[in-house]
Motif scaffolding. Structure first.
Motif, PDB file in Angstrom:
ATOM      1  N   ARG A 102     -10.029  56.872  63.337  1.00 41.47           N
ATOM      2  CA  ARG A 102     -10.094  57.833  62.234  1.00 41.47           C
ATOM      3  C   ARG A 102      -8.814  57.830  61.418  1.00 41.47           C
ATOM      4  NH1 ARG A 102     -12.785  63.064  65.368  1.00 41.47           N
ATOM      5  NH2 ARG A 102     -14.940  62.248  65.453  1.00 41.47           N
ATOM      6  N   ASP A 103      -7.661  57.812  62.136  1.00 43.76           N
ATOM      7  CA  ASP A 103      -6.389  57.785  61.414  1.00 43.76           C
ATOM      8  C   ASP A 103      -6.272  56.522  60.567  1.00 43.76           C
ATOM      9  OD1 ASP A 103      -4.561  59.260  64.199  1.00 43.76           O
ATOM     10  OD2 ASP A 103      -5.804  60.174  62.628  1.00 43.76           O
ATOM     11  N   GLY A 104      -6.711  55.386  61.177  1.00 38.01           N
ATOM     12  CA  GLY A 104      -6.672  54.148  60.414  1.00 38.01           C
ATOM     13  C   GLY A 104      -7.572  54.188  59.200  1.00 38.01           C
ATOM     14  N   ASN A 105      -8.784  54.821  59.367  1.00 40.90           N
ATOM     15  CA  ASN A 105      -9.699  54.913  58.229  1.00 40.90           C
ATOM     16  C   ASN A 105      -9.120  55.793  57.116  1.00 40.90           C
ATOM     17  OD1 ASN A 105     -11.538  53.296  59.516  1.00 40.90           O
ATOM     18  ND2 ASN A 105     -12.684  54.986  60.419  1.00 40.90           N
ATOM     19  N   VAL A 106      -8.475  56.903  57.526  1.00 41.19           N
ATOM     20  CA  VAL A 106      -7.865  57.781  56.521  1.00 41.19           C
ATOM     21  C   VAL A 106      -6.777  57.026  55.754  1.00 41.19           C
ATOM     22  CG1 VAL A 106      -6.445  59.845  56.212  1.00 41.19           C
ATOM     23  CG2 VAL A 106      -8.405  59.905  57.757  1.00 41.19           C
ATOM     24  N   LYS A 107      -5.980  56.249  56.493  1.00 39.13           N
ATOM     25  CA  LYS A 107      -4.923  55.480  55.848  1.00 39.13           C
ATOM     26  C   LYS A 107      -5.509  54.444  54.895  1.00 39.13           C
ATOM     27  CE  LYS A 107      -0.879  52.638  56.863  1.00 39.13           C
ATOM     28  NZ  LYS A 107      -0.065  52.001  57.938  1.00 39.13           N
ATOM     29  N   LEU A 108      -6.595  53.777  55.341  1.00 35.29           N
ATOM     30  CA  LEU A 108      -7.225  52.773  54.489  1.00 35.29           C
ATOM     31  C   LEU A 108      -7.809  53.405  53.230  1.00 35.29           C
ATOM     32  CD1 LEU A 108      -9.020  50.534  57.137  1.00 35.29           C
ATOM     33  CD2 LEU A 108      -7.046  49.952  55.764  1.00 35.29           C
ATOM     34  N   VAL A 109      -8.428  54.601  53.389  1.00 33.72           N
ATOM     35  CA  VAL A 109      -8.988  55.292  52.214  1.00 33.72           C
ATOM     36  C   VAL A 109      -7.877  55.650  51.221  1.00 33.72           C
ATOM     37  CG1 VAL A 109     -10.125  57.414  51.463  1.00 33.72           C
ATOM     38  CG2 VAL A 109     -11.017  56.164  53.430  1.00 33.72           C
ATOM     39  N   SER A 110      -6.734  56.122  51.786  1.00 35.72           N
ATOM     40  CA  SER A 110      -5.604  56.467  50.912  1.00 35.72           C
ATOM     41  C   SER A 110      -5.086  55.231  50.180  1.00 35.72           C
ATOM     42  CB  SER A 110      -4.481  57.099  51.746  1.00 35.72           C
ATOM     43  OG  SER A 110      -3.351  57.351  50.940  1.00 35.72           O
ATOM     44  N   GLU A 111      -4.964  54.110  50.915  1.00 36.97           N
ATOM     45  CA  GLU A 111      -4.505  52.881  50.276  1.00 36.97           C
ATOM     46  C   GLU A 111      -5.492  52.404  49.220  1.00 36.97           C
ATOM     47  OE1 GLU A 111      -2.014  51.079  54.097  1.00 36.97           O
ATOM     48  OE2 GLU A 111      -3.853  50.148  53.414  1.00 36.97           O
ATOM     49  N   LEU A 112      -6.799  52.570  49.519  1.00 35.74           N
ATOM     50  CA  LEU A 112      -7.811  52.169  48.544  1.00 35.74           C
ATOM     51  C   LEU A 112      -7.709  53.007  47.268  1.00 35.74           C
ATOM     52  CD1 LEU A 112     -10.281  50.456  47.857  1.00 35.74           C
ATOM     53  CD2 LEU A 112     -11.705  52.163  49.011  1.00 35.74           C
ATOM     54  N   ASP A 113      -7.506  54.326  47.423  1.00 35.58           N
ATOM     55  CA  ASP A 113      -7.355  55.186  46.247  1.00 35.58           C
ATOM     56  C   ASP A 113      -6.124  54.797  45.431  1.00 35.58           C
ATOM     57  OD1 ASP A 113      -8.515  58.142  48.051  1.00 35.58           O
ATOM     58  OD2 ASP A 113      -9.616  56.577  46.994  1.00 35.58           O
ATOM     59  N   ASP A 114      -5.003  54.508  46.149  1.00 32.40           N
ATOM     60  CA  ASP A 114      -3.795  54.089  45.433  1.00 32.40           C
ATOM     61  C   ASP A 114      -4.032  52.780  44.676  1.00 32.40           C
ATOM     62  OD1 ASP A 114      -1.570  55.196  48.112  1.00 32.40           O
ATOM     63  OD2 ASP A 114      -2.554  56.298  46.479  1.00 32.40           O
ATOM     64  N   THR A 115      -4.770  51.864  45.348  1.00 37.29           N
ATOM     65  CA  THR A 115      -5.061  50.581  44.692  1.00 37.29           C
ATOM     66  C   THR A 115      -5.919  50.785  43.449  1.00 37.29           C
ATOM     67  OG1 THR A 115      -4.959  49.507  46.861  1.00 37.29           O
ATOM     68  CG2 THR A 115      -5.973  48.274  45.060  1.00 37.29           C
ATOM     69  N   LYS A 116      -6.909  51.695  43.545  1.00 39.74           N
ATOM     70  CA  LYS A 116      -7.756  51.974  42.383  1.00 39.74           C
ATOM     71  C   LYS A 116      -6.935  52.553  41.228  1.00 39.74           C
ATOM     72  CE  LYS A 116     -12.106  52.713  44.884  1.00 39.74           C
ATOM     73  NZ  LYS A 116     -13.152  53.709  45.238  1.00 39.74           N
ATOM     74  N   ASP A 117      -6.030  53.499  41.568  1.00 38.57           N
ATOM     75  CA  ASP A 117      -5.180  54.075  40.525  1.00 38.57           C
ATOM     76  C   ASP A 117      -4.296  53.016  39.876  1.00 38.57           C
ATOM     77  OD1 ASP A 117      -4.616  57.139  42.439  1.00 38.57           O
ATOM     78  OD2 ASP A 117      -6.282  56.524  41.142  1.00 38.57           O
ATOM     79  N   LEU A 118      -3.729  52.133  40.726  1.00 34.89           N
ATOM     80  CA  LEU A 118      -2.886  51.064  40.191  1.00 34.89           C
ATOM     81  C   LEU A 118      -3.688  50.141  39.285  1.00 34.89           C
ATOM     82  CD1 LEU A 118      -0.186  49.571  40.120  1.00 34.89           C
ATOM     83  CD2 LEU A 118      -0.885  48.353  42.203  1.00 34.89           C
TER      84      LEU A 118
END
Length: 628
Positions: free
Chosen positions: A62-78
């Motif tokens: 779950r922690d890894g998934n949360v981190k991946l979701v956060s990274e995905l959102d940052d990538t989308k913003d970038l």
């Protein structure tokens, strides 16, 4: 009165006997029930432990998934920002083009002339800006000097101030005289005065300089001593022999080790010698020499030598001893520096440490080491060293063989501990194992070996323990046990399996290239020069269906020379391609082998479930499993 019982009463002793038997039966049933409760409690405890482990794993996921979701959102913003910036840049470019076109129509200046004019204007503008900045800086310094002068006048006496001004004036006069002298010399045609030349440090590889806790004075003394022992010559003088050989060490670093030079000339010399009666004897050859390969930059530094090499072949035991000591020193160096130096490069440094940096002696030792390794290449340990040194196998193959040997030893220890009731696999109680358990563990540890290979291992095991049904197993894994055959057979099979697998991969990829070329109607050589990565990955997946996709991507990334594993799916989607030969050469830089040629999880059978009949865990997980 006559002793008969009225109303058919049961005698007292019969009742007592029946009660005692029923009581004993009830006690027995109660003990059985208590034992069953204890067993159920143990099972519940085991289930709870496994539930805790599963909960921990789920939480980690779950922690890894949360981190991946956060990274995905940052990538989308970038990505959105990059798109917006790109759109804005395009609009700016269009506007500039329109203005440039309008200027051209108005002034009649051609684009090339406009570019030159703009460039000149830009240079002039930059120069004017630099002049303005320098003038401002000079004005600032003058103001500071005046303030400092005023402050100094208030602190010192007038006499001291006048003395300082007089000394300053004298110094200016001396500088002026020296400047005129230099100008006169240059006018008369004398040499221009220059500073002492400084070394270009970035041309030298200073990474391997051993740092010691000594004073600067000691370092200078050692350098002075070393410089006194060397000879120097000018560009017009011929190099003075031995010192020139020492200077070879300062040539450019070792070349690309994936394209090692052909040593067949050296091998022919040692193959043509008459062997001694026993292998474990050294051999000094008097009437035969081995010509060195020269001093070209394509050679590793330990082979750069001009002249003949006197042949002094080591004994088999001496060769193996040198190889083991060299491996141990290299692993210690790599561990301390957290970086892996290529074996050919380290061998040069290791030999220099043994022979006081004398290049000639180092090269003679290196050539004789290679000839000795050639003679005893039937030994799997020597063969592995020679293959890695010549770039035919990666160094990871040597470390993988070490992991295999330690894994088999650990599973023997696990069986010993489980059979004797120890709570930890690392603390076996007897140090012995039965032949039946040993054979069973060999089959479990090597799930993909051919029947003939398994039979060879079983036979070597029987010969090593002389047919004993129960034996001490630790001595089977010691290098000092020369009579044992199990370790030797294991090493021979390992190096053969690694090399056969690598050759099969290369052959399969070349075959797929020819098939793809026929389907597309192009020449196979042309196809091999521009091979799509997606085709290579699909071919590898077909060749080894059991290899996990992540491991396949890792190999693809290595062959394509990607720095990140995440670059692989992007390159596959983008249709990138590269020469197949380049891909295969890069692939060989690391270990390429079957994923399940040995199974490091087999000992879980004894300490997770306590049941040797049932297999637990995936095959060939990297590293030895953690036992809870």
């Amino acid at each position: 009165e006559d002793g008969s019982l009225a109303y058919q009463q049961t005698p007292y002793f019969a009742v007592v006997g029946r009660l005692e038997s029923e009581k004993a039966q009830m006690v027995s049933e109660r003990e059985q029930f208590r034992a069953e409760l204890l067993n159920r409690a143990d099972e519940i405890g085991s289930i709870e432990e496994r539930m805790k482990a599963m909960e921990t794993a789920v939480k980690s996921e779950r922690d890894g998934n949360v981190k991946l979701v956060s990274e995905l959102d940052d990538t989308k913003d970038l990505l959105e920002r990059i798109r917006a910036e790109g759109k804005q840049t395009k609009e700016e470019l269009k506007r500039v083009r329109r203005e440039l076109s309008q200027v051209q129509r108005t002034t009649g200046i051609q684009p090339d002339q406009a570019n030159e004019t703009l460039k000149e204007l830009g240079d002039v503008s930059a120069a004017n800006q630099a002049v303005r900045e320098m003038e401002a800086e000079v004005a600032h310094l003058v103001a500071e000097l005046e303030a400092l002068n005023t402050e100094t006048m208030s602190l010192i006496s007038r006499e001291d101030h006048e003395a300082v001004e007089l000394e300053l004036a004298q110094t200016k006069e001396q500088l002026k005289v020296m400047k005129d002298m230099v100008g006169d010399r240059m006018a008369d045609g004398e040499e221009k005065l220059v500073l002492t030349p400084r070394p270009t440090w970035d041309q030298y590889d200073m990474k391997e300089v051993e740092v010691q806790d000594v004073s600067t004075a000691d370092i200078v003394k050692q350098l002075k001593k070393k410089l006194d022992s060397l000879e120097f010559w000018s560009a017009d003088e011929p190099p003075p022999g031995v010192s020139y050989q020492d200077a070879i060490a300062l040539l450019p670093p070792d070349p690309d080790f994936s394209n090692m030079p052909d040593l067949q000339q050296v091998f022919d010399v040692v193959d043509g010698l008459q062997k001694p009666i026993e292998d474990d004897l050294s051999q000094d050859v008097i009437n035969v020499v081995c010509p060195a390969l020269g001093i070209g930059p394509e050679l590793p530094r330990y082979l750069r030598y001009m002249g003949d090499i006197p042949i002094k072949i080591m004994s088999r035991s001496g060769t193996i001893k040198f190889i083991r000591e060299m491996w141990a020193a290299k692993e210690d160096r790599d561990t301390r520096r957290s970086s892996n130096m290529p074996l050919p490069e380290y061998l040069f440094i290791y030999l220099r440490s043994l022979h006081e940096s004398d290049h000639k002696t180092c090269c003679i030792a290196a050539y004789n080491l290679i000839m000795s390794a050639r003679r005893f290449s039937y030994d799997p340990e020597v063969k592995m060293f020679l293959r890695v040194l010549l770039g035919q196998l990666p160094e990871d193959a040597h470390h993988d063989r070490r992991r295999m040997e330690m894994g088999l030893l650990k599973i023997f220890r696990a069986v010993d501990a489980w059979r004797n009731g120890s709570e930890e696999w690392s603390k076996p109680t007897s140090g012995k194992i039965t032949m039946d358990d040993a054979v069973k563990m060999l089959n479990r540890f090597f799930p993909e070996k051919k029947d003939s290979s398994q039979m060879a291992l079983h036979q070597a095991l029987h010969e090593s323990v002389r047919g004993a049904t129960s034996f001490s197993y630790e001595f089977l894994f010691t290098d000092e046990h020369e009579a044992g055959k199990l370790l030797s057979v294991l090493r021979k099979q390992h190096i053969a399996e690694v090399m056969d697998y690598l050759a099969s991969v290369e052959s399969y990829l070349l075959g797929i290239t020819e098939m793809e070329a026929k389907l597309r109607g192009v020449d196979a050589a042309v196809m091999a020069q521009n091979m799509p990565l997606s085709t290579i990955r699909e071919a590898y997946t077909q060749f080894d269906e059991d290899k996990p996709p992540a491991e396949v991507d890792l190999l693809i990334g290595r062959g394509a020379h990607f720095s990140e594993l995440s670059d692989v799916p992007v390159a596959l989607k983008g249709g990138e391609s590269l020469p197949l030969k380049v891909f295969i050469n890069r692939l060989k830089s690391g270990l390429v082998k079957s994923t399940s040629n040995y199974d490091l999880t087999a000992c879980n059978n004894y300490f997770v479930l306590g049941k040797p009949e049932r297999h637990v865990g995936a095959v060939s997980q990297p590293g030895f499993p953690t036992i809870s």
